[in-house]
Design a protein around this motif. Structure first.
Motif, PDB file in Angstrom:
ATOM      1  N   GLU A  94      53.854  76.338 -55.853  1.00  0.00           N
ATOM      2  CA  GLU A  94      55.296  76.156 -55.978  1.00  0.00           C
ATOM      3  C   GLU A  94      55.842  76.929 -57.175  1.00  0.00           C
ATOM      4  OE1 GLU A  94      56.319  72.105 -56.428  1.00  0.00           O
ATOM      5  OE2 GLU A  94      58.384  72.388 -55.772  1.00  0.00           O
ATOM      6  N   VAL A 133      58.787  79.763 -57.508  1.00  0.00           N
ATOM      7  CA  VAL A 133      59.946  79.645 -58.401  1.00  0.00           C
ATOM      8  C   VAL A 133      60.032  80.883 -59.275  1.00  0.00           C
ATOM      9  CG1 VAL A 133      60.884  78.351 -60.344  1.00  0.00           C
ATOM     10  CG2 VAL A 133      59.953  77.152 -58.367  1.00  0.00           C
ATOM     11  N   GLU A 181      61.381  83.715 -57.271  1.00  0.00           N
ATOM     12  CA  GLU A 181      62.795  83.595 -56.934  1.00  0.00           C
ATOM     13  C   GLU A 181      63.670  83.762 -58.167  1.00  0.00           C
ATOM     14  OE1 GLU A 181      63.265  79.980 -54.750  1.00  0.00           O
ATOM     15  OE2 GLU A 181      62.502  80.899 -52.915  1.00  0.00           O
ATOM     16  N   ASN A 189      73.977  84.041 -62.355  1.00  0.00           N
ATOM     17  CA  ASN A 189      73.724  82.724 -61.772  1.00  0.00           C
ATOM     18  C   ASN A 189      73.320  81.765 -62.862  1.00  0.00           C
ATOM     19  OD1 ASN A 189      72.173  84.929 -59.795  1.00  0.00           O
ATOM     20  ND2 ASN A 189      73.825  83.748 -58.879  1.00  0.00           N
ATOM     21  N   THR A 190      73.873  80.546 -62.782  1.00  0.00           N
ATOM     22  CA  THR A 190      73.442  79.526 -63.739  1.00  0.00           C
ATOM     23  C   THR A 190      72.257  78.787 -63.142  1.00  0.00           C
ATOM     24  OG1 THR A 190      75.231  78.261 -62.763  1.00  0.00           O
ATOM     25  CG2 THR A 190      75.536  79.047 -65.002  1.00  0.00           C
ATOM     26  N   VAL A 191      71.323  78.503 -64.023  1.00  0.00           N
ATOM     27  CA  VAL A 191      70.117  77.807 -63.578  1.00  0.00           C
ATOM     28  C   VAL A 191      70.145  76.403 -64.146  1.00  0.00           C
ATOM     29  CG1 VAL A 191      67.624  77.826 -63.616  1.00  0.00           C
ATOM     30  CG2 VAL A 191      68.864  79.959 -63.502  1.00  0.00           C
ATOM     31  N   TYR A 192      69.818  75.442 -63.303  1.00  0.00           N
ATOM     32  CA  TYR A 192      69.797  74.061 -63.755  1.00  0.00           C
ATOM     33  C   TYR A 192      68.398  73.521 -63.615  1.00  0.00           C
ATOM     34  CZ  TYR A 192      74.834  74.309 -63.121  1.00  0.00           C
ATOM     35  OH  TYR A 192      76.157  74.655 -63.195  1.00  0.00           O
ATOM     36  N   LEU A 248      66.434  69.832 -63.207  1.00  0.00           N
ATOM     37  CA  LEU A 248      66.661  68.422 -62.922  1.00  0.00           C
ATOM     38  C   LEU A 248      65.776  67.584 -63.828  1.00  0.00           C
ATOM     39  CD1 LEU A 248      68.110  66.440 -60.973  1.00  0.00           C
ATOM     40  CD2 LEU A 248      66.014  66.431 -59.650  1.00  0.00           C
ATOM     41  N   LEU A 253      65.028  75.804 -56.394  1.00  0.00           N
ATOM     42  CA  LEU A 253      63.993  76.829 -56.443  1.00  0.00           C
ATOM     43  C   LEU A 253      62.599  76.220 -56.330  1.00  0.00           C
ATOM     44  CD1 LEU A 253      65.448  78.879 -59.420  1.00  0.00           C
ATOM     45  CD2 LEU A 253      65.721  79.337 -56.990  1.00  0.00           C
ATOM     46  N   GLY A 254      62.488  74.969 -56.597  1.00  0.00           N
ATOM     47  CA  GLY A 254      61.175  74.326 -56.582  1.00  0.00           C
ATOM     48  C   GLY A 254      60.883  73.764 -57.952  1.00  0.00           C
ATOM     49  N   ASP A 255      60.085  72.696 -57.940  1.00  0.00           N
ATOM     50  CA  ASP A 255      59.662  72.085 -59.186  1.00  0.00           C
ATOM     51  C   ASP A 255      60.858  71.707 -60.068  1.00  0.00           C
ATOM     52  OD1 ASP A 255      57.626  72.957 -62.043  1.00  0.00           O
ATOM     53  OD2 ASP A 255      57.824  71.086 -60.913  1.00  0.00           O
ATOM     54  N   ASN A 256      61.858  71.127 -59.426  1.00  0.00           N
ATOM     55  CA  ASN A 256      63.033  70.639 -60.141  1.00  0.00           C
ATOM     56  C   ASN A 256      63.848  71.721 -60.830  1.00  0.00           C
ATOM     57  OD1 ASN A 256      62.459  68.104 -59.330  1.00  0.00           O
ATOM     58  ND2 ASN A 256      61.473  67.464 -61.230  1.00  0.00           N
ATOM     59  N   TRP A 257      63.779  72.885 -60.351  1.00  0.00           N
ATOM     60  CA  TRP A 257      64.607  73.976 -60.859  1.00  0.00           C
ATOM     61  C   TRP A 257      65.687  74.303 -59.812  1.00  0.00           C
ATOM     62  CZ3 TRP A 257      64.457  75.800 -65.705  1.00  0.00           C
ATOM     63  CH2 TRP A 257      63.310  75.601 -66.455  1.00  0.00           C
ATOM     64  N   PHE A 258      66.941  74.476 -60.332  1.00  0.00           N
ATOM     65  CA  PHE A 258      68.063  74.810 -59.453  1.00  0.00           C
ATOM     66  C   PHE A 258      68.720  76.076 -59.956  1.00  0.00           C
ATOM     67  CE2 PHE A 258      68.387  71.118 -56.749  1.00  0.00           C
ATOM     68  CZ  PHE A 258      67.630  70.197 -57.424  1.00  0.00           C
ATOM     69  N   ALA A 259      69.380  76.723 -59.027  1.00  0.00           N
ATOM     70  CA  ALA A 259      70.114  77.916 -59.446  1.00  0.00           C
ATOM     71  C   ALA A 259      71.392  77.983 -58.630  1.00  0.00           C
ATOM     72  CB  ALA A 259      69.273  79.163 -59.214  1.00  0.00           C
ATOM     73  N   LYS A 260      72.452  78.335 -59.306  1.00  0.00           N
ATOM     74  CA  LYS A 260      73.716  78.484 -58.624  1.00  0.00           C
ATOM     75  C   LYS A 260      73.841  79.939 -58.214  1.00  0.00           C
ATOM     76  CE  LYS A 260      77.981  76.088 -59.456  1.00  0.00           C
ATOM     77  NZ  LYS A 260      78.078  74.859 -60.196  1.00  0.00           N
ATOM     78  N   CYS A 261      74.070  80.143 -56.930  1.00  0.00           N
ATOM     79  CA  CYS A 261      74.201  81.521 -56.506  1.00  0.00           C
ATOM     80  C   CYS A 261      75.113  81.620 -55.296  1.00  0.00           C
ATOM     81  CB  CYS A 261      72.845  82.128 -56.196  1.00  0.00           C
ATOM     82  SG  CYS A 261      71.704  81.036 -55.389  1.00  0.00           S
ATOM     83  N   LEU A 286      67.118  84.675 -51.202  1.00  0.00           N
ATOM     84  CA  LEU A 286      66.078  83.705 -51.577  1.00  0.00           C
ATOM     85  C   LEU A 286      65.383  83.146 -50.338  1.00  0.00           C
ATOM     86  CD1 LEU A 286      67.751  81.660 -54.482  1.00  0.00           C
ATOM     87  CD2 LEU A 286      65.718  83.063 -54.607  1.00  0.00           C
ATOM     88  N   HIS A 304      63.055  85.535 -48.935  1.00  0.00           N
ATOM     89  CA  HIS A 304      61.818  85.562 -49.732  1.00  0.00           C
ATOM     90  C   HIS A 304      60.899  84.400 -49.379  1.00  0.00           C
ATOM     91  CE1 HIS A 304      59.559  84.297 -53.381  1.00  0.00           C
ATOM     92  NE2 HIS A 304      59.203  85.553 -53.331  1.00  0.00           N
ATOM     93  N   ARG A 305      61.498  83.229 -49.233  1.00  0.00           N
ATOM     94  CA  ARG A 305      60.672  82.082 -48.877  1.00  0.00           C
ATOM     95  C   ARG A 305      60.062  82.215 -47.492  1.00  0.00           C
ATOM     96  NH1 ARG A 305      64.026  76.760 -50.663  1.00  0.00           N
ATOM     97  NH2 ARG A 305      64.410  77.453 -52.807  1.00  0.00           N
TER      98      ARG A 305
END
Lengths: 126, 502
Positions: free
Chosen positions: A39, A43, A46, A54-57, A59, B90-98, B106, B109-110
């Motif tokens: 995983e 990530v 990507e 792009n903003t990255v968040y 969690l 994105l995985g593993d609790n990661w987010f991205a605004k796009c 993306l 790619h997946r």
């Protein structure tokens, strides 16, 4: 005599079973680590596709926390390394446990033979 | 719908590990689960496809009027705004605004990643499948089905199988010959040597070499050829060769060689009843093929049944073996020819010729319908069991059995040979006729042969043996071509040869 052997056999058997359980637990943990590894790899890839805009968040619990793209990339890389290290550790642990279980198996088999012999003698005596 | 474990009482949907429940043990991966991974990945790929479609159409409008799900049971009308802003996990609790397009990238790619995993899985499956198929093929090959057949020949006497070459693995004790050892002390050593023979493809050259050996053997093993049997064609040969002992010491090897020849011959006959040409090497090859074929799988059991009469040709000195071997070949050829002509006796019986003495046994003249052994040039000792013509009743008795086994026509050949050889020996030792009768052969002297009109049909010497240095061979050669002629002519030829030799 037979009784003593029997008791010894039982204790050895229990130890062996415990060891087996440990082995399987380590095995499952390792599998989980493998999944995390894949995983995090995705990530990382990507994140590479995104640009600064792009903003990255991240969690954290119920909260989405804004993160910097570069920071995120670094964090993910670090996590990847950590996971790899964990996998290595588990590998060695697993090998060790396997070896120990092998030893226990041998002891068990010899004890079993002894027990059977003793039983045979007991029967003969009777 | 989720697939669950098939075992009653176990409702697990995973089962990727041995599971114990209620006393039951469920083991890894039932059939539906095996394909599960494959199906899951296919499903995932399909999902991504539809997602991509959605992403492409989403930014078409600034906002959409939709029915928003409101809890598990209710919807309420709402608007979908900011259609181009997507928060992607994105995985593993990661987010991205796009944007939608970036999200599309993306997703692409997946998808690629999933496809790679799927391909790897396919490869692994194929590998396992190949292994399974290979195992199946192997099983088929080794099993009773399939095109392969295992032809096995039960060889009781190792000597039979061995030819010409010493086989170290053979044990001296394995041969039934042992009993003969008692009879002939001299033969013991030789017999032991015999057992050391190994099987081999006898080429022509080897045959001739064997002939040499056999000749040496013959003098040593007079009594053996009588033995029979099924268990050893070889035994017969050895006995026959034993009868004809000679001073030469190399007989150990020869006995085996002799036997082996016999061993080969009967097997060739049994295997080819209908007689192709009876050249000895061919037979050997065929036998070899038979033996070699024994590595396959459905088993065909093959055994030598024919027992050849042994013919002894006692030259008294040398090269009897060659003689016998040639005779053997001839006998074989004749057998093949006459397989249909014999008296109803199987041509293979007692057909094995492993020594010159065998020839006398095999080839018996028919005089007035009765088999009369020909004069044997072999030493008297070797004639005990020979079929050589003899005035004694014992020889006649022997004839009877041999004839029964062999067939008259062949006996003629034998007689011819024996006649010739007798003629030769006669010349050499004119007085030795009587002593010769003591051997395997039913004592018969050259005298009788000469007088004998030999009314019996002329033996067919189908094999023209190559010129051999030994006298008997030469004579055989002479006789051979002449043999097929009418008896009266043969008479004259014998005389002619004798005169020639004189």
């Amino acid at each position: 005599m037979a009784e003593a052997i029997h008791k010894k056999l039982q204790s050895e058997l229990e130890k062996y079973q415990q060891l087996q359980k440990d082995v399987s637990k380590s095995m499952s943990l390792r599998q989980k680590l493998e999944a995390q590894l894949t995983e995090n790899n995705i990530v990382k890839e990507e994140l590479a596709l995104l640009d600064c805009q792009n903003t990255v968040y991240k969690l954290i619990g119920p909260v989405l926390v804004k993160q910097d793209l570069d920071e995120a990339k670094a964090t993910v890389s670090k996590r990847l390394e950590y996971i790899n290290g964990e996998i290595q550790r588990y590998e060695t642990l697993l090998k060790e446990m396997e070896r120990k279980s092998e030893q226990h198996r041998e002891v068990l088999s010899s004890l079993q033979q002894e027990y059977q012999r003793a039983q045979g003698q007991a029967v003969g005596k009777v | 719908m989720v697939n669950r474990c098939c075992i009653v009482g176990c409702n697990s949907a995973t089962h990727n590990r041995p599971l114990k429940k209620n006393g039951l043990t469920c083991h890894c991966f039932p059939a539906w689960r095996r394909d599960h991974g494959d199906q899951v990945r296919k499903k995932v790929e399909n999902d991504y496809e539809s997602l991509q479609d959605r992403l492409r159409t989403l930014p078409d409008k600034l906002s959409y009027d939709i029915m928003v799900p409101f809890g598990p049971l209710a919807f309420m009308p709402g608007k979908l705004v900011h259609t181009n802003e997507l928060t992607v996990l994105l995985g593993d609790n990661w987010f991205a605004k796009c944007s939608a397009k970036q999200a599309d990238a993306l997703v692409e790619h997946r998808k690629k990643h999933v496809k790679n995993t799927l391909d790897d899985l396919q490869k692994v499956m194929k590998n396992f499948q190949n292994r399974a198929d290979f195992t199946d093929d192997l099983e088929k090959l080794t099993g009773d089905t399939g095109d392969f057949a295992d032809i096995r020949e039960e060889v009781i006497n190792e000597e039979e199988v061995t030819k010409g070459k010493p086989r170290l693995a053979l044990k001296p004790n394995s041969k039934p010959k042992q009993e003969y050892l008692l009879e002939l002390e001299e033969d013991k050593e030789k017999k032991e040597g015999d057992e050391e023979r190994t099987t081999g493809v006898l080429s022509e050259e080897e045959l001739w070499a064997r002939l040499d050996e056999l000749e040496r053997q013959e003098e040593l093993q007079d009594e053996r050829y009588r033995l029979d049997s099924t268990d050893t064609n070889g035994e017969d040969t050895t006995s026959s060769s034993e009868e004809e002992k000679e001073a030469d010491g190399g007989s150990d090897v020869q006995v085996n060689g002799h036997q082996k020849e016999n061993g080969w011959v009967p097997s060739s006959i049994t295997s080819q009843m209908n007689g192709t040409n009876g050249s000895h090497p061919e037979d050997e090859e065929e036998e070899d093929c038979n033996e070699e074929a024994g590595n396959g799988l459905p088993t065909i059991y093959f055994s030598h049944t024919a027992e050849f009469k042994k013919v002894r040709i006692n030259t008294g000195k040398n090269t009897t073996l060659k003689f016998s071997e040639r005779n053997e070949q001839k006998a074989q050829a004749k057998r093949k020819k006459k397989s249909g002509k014999s008296n109803g006796h199987s041509p293979h019986e007692s057909y094995k010729i492993t020594s010159p003495a065998d020839i006398y046994r095999v080839f018996v003249d028919l005089v007035n319908g009765e088999p009369i052994p020909r004069k044997s040039i072999l030493k008297s000792r070797s004639r005990e069991n020979s079929v050589c013509s003899d005035t004694s009743e014992s020889s006649t008795a022997d004839f009877e059995e041999r004839r029964a086994a062999f067939g008259r026509s062949w006996s003629h050949d034998d007689a011819t040979h024996s006649d010739t050889s007798d003629g030769i020996t006669e010349e050499e030792s004119p007085t030795g006729t009587s002593p010769r009768t003591n051997g395997r052969f039913e004592a018969f002297t050259g005298t009788v042969i000469e007088k004998d009109p030999l009314p019996c049909s002329i033996p067919h010497l189908t094999i023209a043996p190559p010129a051999l240095p030994t006298i008997p061979e030469r004579k055989l050669e002479e006789v051979g071509p002449e043999a097929p002629q009418e008896p009266p002519k043969r008479m004259s030829k014998f005389k002619a040869t004798r005169l020639h030799q004189k």
